[in-house]
Design an enzyme around this catalytic site. Structure first.
Site, mmCIF file in Angstrom:
data_model
loop_
_atom_site.group_PDB
_atom_site.id
_atom_site.type_symbol
_atom_site.label_atom_id
_atom_site.label_comp_id
_atom_site.label_asym_id
_atom_site.label_seq_id
_atom_site.Cartn_x
_atom_site.Cartn_y
_atom_site.Cartn_z
ATOM 1 C CB SER A 181 -0.958 0.007 1.186
ATOM 2 O OG SER A 181 -0.238 -0.007 2.403
ATOM 3 C CG HIS A 209 -3.600 -0.819 -2.205
ATOM 4 N ND1 HIS A 209 -4.073 0.463 -2.352
ATOM 5 C CD2 HIS A 209 -3.391 -1.000 -0.876
ATOM 6 C CE1 HIS A 209 -4.117 1.046 -1.160
ATOM 7 N NE2 HIS A 209 -3.717 0.179 -0.255
ATOM 8 C CE LYS A 240 -7.396 0.895 0.805
ATOM 9 N NZ LYS A 240 -6.726 0.056 1.771
HETATM 10 C C1 LIG Z 1 -6.572 0.042 3.158
HETATM 11 C C2 LIG Z 1 -6.061 -1.278 3.537
HETATM 12 C C3 LIG Z 1 -6.743 -2.078 4.454
HETATM 13 C C4 LIG Z 1 -7.919 -1.564 5.236
HETATM 14 O O1 LIG Z 1 -9.037 -1.423 4.441
HETATM 15 P P1 LIG Z 1 -10.177 -0.381 4.853
HETATM 16 O O2 LIG Z 1 -11.320 -0.812 4.018
HETATM 17 O O3 LIG Z 1 -9.671 0.980 4.522
HETATM 18 O O4 LIG Z 1 -10.419 -0.555 6.309
HETATM 19 C C5 LIG Z 1 -6.277 -3.349 4.683
HETATM 20 N N1 LIG Z 1 -5.178 -3.810 4.064
HETATM 21 C C6 LIG Z 1 -4.472 -3.048 3.199
HETATM 22 C C7 LIG Z 1 -3.271 -3.616 2.546
HETATM 23 C C8 LIG Z 1 -4.895 -1.756 2.919
HETATM 24 O O5 LIG Z 1 -4.187 -0.992 2.097
#
Ligand SMILES: *Cc1c(COP(=O)(O)O)cnc(C)c1O
Length: 374
Positions: A181, A209, A240
């Site tokens: 990320s 991602h 995302k």
């Molecule tokens: C953003 C993210 C999460 C958390 O997801 P949310 O829906 O924002 O709570 C978990 N793992 C990774 C690798 C992330 O980038």
């Protein structure tokens, strides 16, 4: 004992001195390629809304219609009475999208990692993590009570050493992000799968991602790598590329039945609102469609225009204060790129984290390139 506020105030002063103090900025616009802050328009290169779905007209209409029909709140945990029909539809859609037997939705990706990891392992088991794994993976591993072993970022030799050292009698699970990320690079999935098989460990992938943008069917990096059926647990987010909010796990029916019974962040938390479930279902439909393929192609055009490999483009600065200053300079030019600092990334690895979206035009990308001096 110091007064509570004096104690906290001293900590905050130290954060300021170290360039680590965090503040919220308030947007007076919807999420998108252009955002409004303090009455000024900015080109936004900071969101994870890779396909520009967060403010999509069809998704918004779907959410509105669902709100009319189902109301605004889930009302209770899904296991009590919060399991409104849009939930079931979303989970069926996610399972079909990911090509798995079943899927289960959590209120966030964070909750999905916490609930899943704590359900799968406990004291006496071993969790093996990449050094750069997301905080929600680390927190889940810590809460589980299992022994945590960490290998340096993408270091397969160390991963193999850890697998060798940990006895086969115990449950062992390797957990890695697929697209990292904060660095935007890809985990060596084919090699990790080979090691998981050789040492008969379990493998859990966090495709936060990659979901929606990697693979011929946009299912994630496991699809690109051709290892989907070797993965035991696949986690994704609705927050995302899918533009909504929520997290999910896809896998075997047994895994999903188990999580429904054991994942505490699911059992003891109120269900997502039905409007979000309906919008996310529409988002998955879009991603699976021809139009979704086209939008993904547009994203990759923008990535190529940045001469990058992935939509997450870190510009490593090092010093926290300098990173904040660089971010402010871009801000003055009308470009929003956040400085990412410790503890999100290691100390002295502060960076500007640029993310590009399919919603950016070629001119937007050109303007960014000029401003960052590429
Ligand atoms: C953003 C993210 C999460 C958390 O997801 P949310 O829906 O924002 O709570 C978990 N793992 C990774 C690798 C992330 O980038």
């Amino acid at each position: 004992m110091p007064n509570l506020n004096d104690h906290l105030g001293a900590d905050l002063a130290q954060l300021r001195a170290d360039g680590l103090y965090r503040q919220l900025r308030t947007l007076a616009s919807a999420q998108g390629a252009r955002i409004v802050i303090d009455g000024r328009e900015f080109l936004n290169f900071s969101s994870n809304d890779y396909l520009g779905l967060a403010n999509d007209p069809v998704l918004k209409r779907t959410a509105r219609t669902a709100t009319q029909r189902w109301g605004v709140g889930g009302g209770a945990s899904r296991l009590v009475c919060g399991n409104l029909a849009p939930y079931e539809e979303l989970e069926r859609k996610l399972a079909a999208f990911k090509g798995k037997e079943a899927a289960i939705v959590f209120s966030s990706g964070y909750a999905a990692n916490i609930g899943t990891i704590t359900a799968l392992v406990e004291e006496g088991d071993i969790v093996i993590l990449d050094k750069l794994d997301h905080a929600s993976i680390i927190d889940g591993a810590r809460q589980s009570g299992a022994t945590i072993r960490v290998y340096p970022h993408k270091n397969l030799k160390k991963l193999e050493d850890l697998l060798k050292q940990s006895g086969k009698s115990r449950r062992r699970i390797i957990i890695t992000e697929t697209i990292f990320s904060m660095d935007g690079d890809a985990a060596p999935l084919a090699e990790i799968v080979a090691l998981k098989e050789k040492y008969s460990a379990w493998l859990m992938l966090d495709e936060a991602h990659a979901t929606g943008i990697f693979g011929a069917n946009r299912r994630g990096l496991a699809e690109t790598t051709g290892v989907e059926n070797k993965v035991d647990v696949t986690l994704g987010t609705l927050s995302k590329a899918l533009g909504c909010v929520g997290g999910f796990v896809a896998g075997s029916q047994t895994l999903i039945d188990y999580l429904r019974n054991r994942a505490r962040s699911l059992i003891y938390s109120t269900a997502l609102p039905p409007s979000v479930c309906a919008a996310a279902t529409a988002a998955v439909d879009f991603v699976m469609s021809e139009a979704g393929a086209g939008r993904r192609d547009k994203l990759w055009e923008n990535v190529q225009a940045m001469e990058a490999k992935n939509p997450i483009i870190p510009i490593i600065i090092g010093d926290e204060r300098v990173a904040v200053e660089r971010s402010r300079q871009l801000y003055d030019k009308g470009i929003f790129v956040p400085a990412i600092r410790y503890p999100t990334v290691p100390k002295n690895k502060a960076r500007l984290r640029v993310t590009v979206s399919a919603a950016h035009s070629a001119e937007d990308i050109q303007q960014l390139n000029e401003c960052i001096g590429r």
